[in-house]
Design an enzyme around this catalytic site. Structure first.
Site, PDB file in Angstrom:
ATOM      1  N   SER A   1     -21.318 -34.177   0.617  1.00 39.34           N
ATOM      2  CA  SER A   1     -22.164 -33.156  -0.023  1.00 39.34           C
ATOM      3  C   SER A   1     -21.447 -31.839  -0.250  1.00 39.34           C
ATOM      4  O   SER A   1     -22.070 -30.857  -0.624  1.00 39.34           O
ATOM      5  CB  SER A   1     -23.357 -32.850   0.884  1.00 39.34           C
ATOM      6  OG  SER A   1     -24.166 -33.968   1.002  1.00 39.34           O
TER       7      SER A   1
ATOM      8  N   GLU B 177      34.381 -11.609  23.922  1.00 36.97           N
ATOM      9  CA  GLU B 177      35.303 -12.232  22.972  1.00 36.97           C
ATOM     10  C   GLU B 177      36.316 -11.255  22.370  1.00 36.97           C
ATOM     11  O   GLU B 177      37.444 -11.635  22.109  1.00 36.97           O
ATOM     12  CB  GLU B 177      34.511 -12.857  21.809  1.00 36.97           C
ATOM     13  CG  GLU B 177      33.749 -14.120  22.159  1.00 36.97           C
ATOM     14  CD  GLU B 177      34.652 -15.362  22.192  1.00 36.97           C
ATOM     15  OE1 GLU B 177      35.808 -15.252  21.756  1.00 36.97           O
ATOM     16  OE2 GLU B 177      34.186 -16.412  22.667  1.00 36.97           O
TER      17      GLU B 177
END
Ligand SMILES: [Zn+2]
Length: 765
Positions: free
Chosen positions: A336, A73
């Site tokens: 329990s 780029e």
């Protein structure tokens, strides 16, 4: 002078123009929510509010991609001030020559501005604005930051924005692990994002990628071999789904307001994957029994951090079985699983010692009739054993002593956030699953207990440790004894599955099963970790065989096996004292107790009551008969300590404990006061035959059995063939429908007086 003045004005106006143009923040787009493990590895992500895969900025740009994008780029990115005059002039010439836009001549900095201005039409004015703002951007940002902005906001085709999302979507890898071919493919995309669509111009994209790879080779970034190998790699075929390693945790964080953020967790991705693999393995076993949901939560004790979080079974038909529900935060019936906390609380308050005998006899309180899982009674059991065998009746007896209101407030103090109703709503059922808890609270409570014990043991030995105990919490000695008792949780040895559970590490653990087999729990603790597991159906449907021990515990042990080896807690000696206890009763010794042991107990253990069960009885010289001063001279008496349980406890206890010696009878000449029968069976008579009619609907009818008791207010325990039927008081009768055959009816009153008859049932036709 005049010239300089004009220049000053020009510069001021220019500054003003740039200031006016410059937005507060460049980008306001919503981000995807991203969740990462403790090393920054991706666990999952959720698409942004505008349906884009746009990860939050943050990560630095990986080396390979930096080189690829800069070469592609903006070759002189690192050197220019935001614009590149040479590239701009070249672009202008090209565009004039061809009468259309061939090249923008934009730098990466200008593209950042262009992206932030939402790709406005390419006009000369816009170009000038971009140049000015790019220069302004360069003035206030490092090159690295500008590149990071570009890479985070560049389009990569479809709804994929930014390098990180693109890496995962197209190559299913972290950007740091991109190959040269992959980096080059992604580097050419922001310029022509449309190329990535499957089936569209694959050759064109391939050409672009390979031209960039050639360029990189030409510029000496990569060598010839690397270039050749990279060019032989294929282009991506279709987008990958993003990882879904902790989807429920991600949703939970979003609910907590972390939407659009990069969420760093303490989860270890490798371990999390192991949990999911383990759950996938168990899934097939569970599904065979129509069980469709399970959850696992793993905490690190030292920090309290969540290091593993599976809110439900991975994959599967999420809609049909609610696998999108996060069970870790869902309140479910506890079964329990709270029993160890009551045991600890009673040790803490000096109400029991580990082996204190707790009654285990039939009980009913109003309409509440607790029963043990196996429907039998031991008469009396040591508290520690009642916990490891998870007996219900002793647990209820213990809660009666401790007080459910106190236990309720203790649970809330310890962090149980789901007790939304008043204590009376739960009553004694609080200990048997009458309340709901979340896996999250439960794991947190156990981790807090382990942490306080670790902290106590790690602090230097010389200092006074009384201040180390947090207000309202359990003392460390009680916690230690509770964890010790939880190591011995009974494993049914007939169950073949259990052979694979052999863990070389000591683990304190407990299971729970809610009423109707709807919820199966297991929790395990070591000094390093807490693992909490829930299995069941999100719909609430119970299944036979859905018990903590058969479905939740196997997952618990698998998860522990996936963790690093663990250690065990040191005994917090400074918080404990040694006391002499009666071996038979587990209470502190009284002067009469004959066999005693010395054990370590919490300091409060000194407050516990002495053994109430040893009596000094008087025997004659033969030691066969009890005597008293009415019939024997004290000189001829032998005084013997005798372990005597209360009558009903004794009746059950002696069946299970052959060593238990009943009191010898009184010598016949001493028996004037004893041996009077208080109870008599009225119907049926011993050795009688009973004809039971068959009801109209074909079922056997019942018949009413009756007894008389001199003290009607006494409790009478009824048993048919040694199975407990119920308790009567005042009116001693019961409708019973025994099957055809011979039966034994046994009645025991609260003083232990027993009546027994045999009868035969004939069923009428
Ligand atoms: Zn004793």
């Amino acid at each position: 002078m005049k010239m300089k003045f004009k220049l000053l004005i020009f510069c001021s106006l220019l500054s003003l123009f740039i200031w006016w143009l410059w937005p507060g923040t460049l980008f306001n787009d919503p981000f995807s929510t991203v969740i990462e493990d403790k090393e920054g590895r991706l666990l999952g992500a959720k698409i942004s509010a505008d349906q884009q895969w746009r990860f939050p900025e943050g990560k630095s740009v990986p080396e390979k991609f930096q080189k690829a994008i800069i070469n592609y780029e903006d070759r002189f990115f690192r050197y220019h001030p935001g614009l590149n005059p040479w590239a701009l002039s070249r672009a202008a010439l090209l565009n004039l020559k061809y009468h259309k836009i061939i090249s923008g001549g934009s730098t990466i900095s200008m593209q950042v501005i262009r992206l932030s201005r939402k790709n406005k039409p390419r006009t000369v004015y816009e170009k000038i604005v971009e140049i000015f703002l790019a220069v302004r951007l360069e003035m206030s940002n490092s090159k690295a930051n500008i590149l990071r902005l570009y890479v985070s906001h560049a389009p990569f085709g479809g709804n994929v924005v930014g390098l990180e999302a693109a890496s995962w979507r197209y190559f299913n890898v972290d950007p740091d692990n991109l190959s040269w071919a992959e980096a080059a493919t992604l580097a050419v995309l922001p310029n022509s994002p449309g190329l990535i669509y499957p089936g569209r111009n694959p050759g064109y994209l391939l050409n672009k990628r390979n031209r960039l790879l050639d360029l990189l080779e030409k510029r000496g970034v990569i060598d010839g071999t690397t270039c050749r190998l990279a060019k032989s790699e294929n282009l991506p075929q279709r987008p990958f789904p993003l990882p879904r390693l902790a989807p429920h945790f991600l949703e939970r964080m979003i609910k907590k307001g972390k939407s659009g953020q990069r969420i760093k967790t303490a989860i270890d991705r490798t371990f999390q994957e192991k949990i999911l693999t383990c759950l996938s393995f168990h899934r097939s076993l569970l599904e065979a029994n129509e069980i469709h949901n399970a959850a696992v939560l793993v905490l690190e004790v030292s920090s309290g951090n969540i290091i593993g979080y599976a809110g439900n079974l991975p994959g599967g038909d999420r809609m049909a079985h609610g696998n999108n529900v996060d069970i870790i935060t869902a309140p479910r019936s506890t079964g329990s699983i709270l029993k160890p906390l009551l045991y600890a609380a009673m040790l803490n308050d000096g109400l029991i010692l580990p082996n204190t005998l707790i009654p285990d006899i039939p009980m009913q309180i109003g309409g509440f009739v607790p029963e043990n899982y196996n429907l039998t009674y031991d008469g009396a059991v040591p508290a520690k054993q009642a916990l490891s065998r998870s007996l219900n009746i002793p647990a209820v007896k213990m809660l009666q002593t401790y007080g459910y209101e106190q236990f309720y407030s203790l649970l809330r103090t310890m962090g149980m956030s789901t007790l939304t109703k008043p204590a009376d709503h739960y009553g004694l059922s609080l200990i048997l699953g009458g309340a709901e808890a979340t896996l999250y609270d439960l794991a947190g409570i156990y981790a807090g207990m382990a942490r306080s014990l670790n902290k106590y043991n790690e602090s230097s030995p010389g200092i006074d440790k009384t201040d180390l105990r947090q207000k309202g919490s359990l003392d460390v000695a009680s916690v230690w004894l509770t964890f010790e008792a939880m190591v011995e949780v009974a494993r049914p040895d007939e169950d073949q599955q259990w052979k694979s559970f052999s863990s070389s590490n000591k683990i304190a653990w407990k299971t729970g099963t809610s009423f109707g087999n709807r919820d199966a729990w297991s929790v395990g603790v070591t000094p390093e970790y807490v693992v909490a597991v829930w299995v069941g159906n999100a719909s609430g449907e119970g299944r036979p065989g859905l018990t903590g021990i058969s479905v939740a515990a196997p997952i618990l042990f698998d998860v522990f096996n996936a963790l690093p080896p663990t250690t065990w807690f040191d005994m917090p000696e400074q918080a404990m004292i040694q006391v002499a206890v009666c071996r038979n009763s587990g209470f502190r010794t009284s002067v009469i107790c004959d066999i005693t042991d010395t054990v370590w107990v919490p300091k409060n253990g000194a407050k516990t009551v002495c053994c109430p069960y040893h009596q000094l009885i008087h025997l004659d010289r033969s030691e066969q008969w009890q005597v008293n001063s009415n019939c024997e001279s004290p000189d001829n008496m032998i005084h013997v300590p005798w372990f005597v349980l209360p009558p009903v406890q004794e009746w059950y206890y002696r069946n299970k404990n052959p060593f238990y010696k009943q009191l010898p009878p009184f010598r016949p000449d001493c028996s004037s006061l004893s041996e009077r029968k208080n109870m008599e069976i009225i119907y049926p008579k011993n050795n009688s035959k009973i004809y039971l009619p068959v009801d109209l609907d074909g079922r056997e009818g019942s018949t009413v059995f009756k007894i008389a008791h001199r003290n009607p207010q006494y409790l009478v325990y009824w048993h048919l063939d040694n199975k407990f039927l119920g308790i009567t008081t005042q009116i001693h009768q019961m409708a019973i429908s025994p099957p055809e055959g011979i039966h034994d009816l046994t009645l025991v009153d609260q003083t232990g007086e027993t009546s027994k008859i045999r009868f035969e049932v004939m069923v009428g036709k």
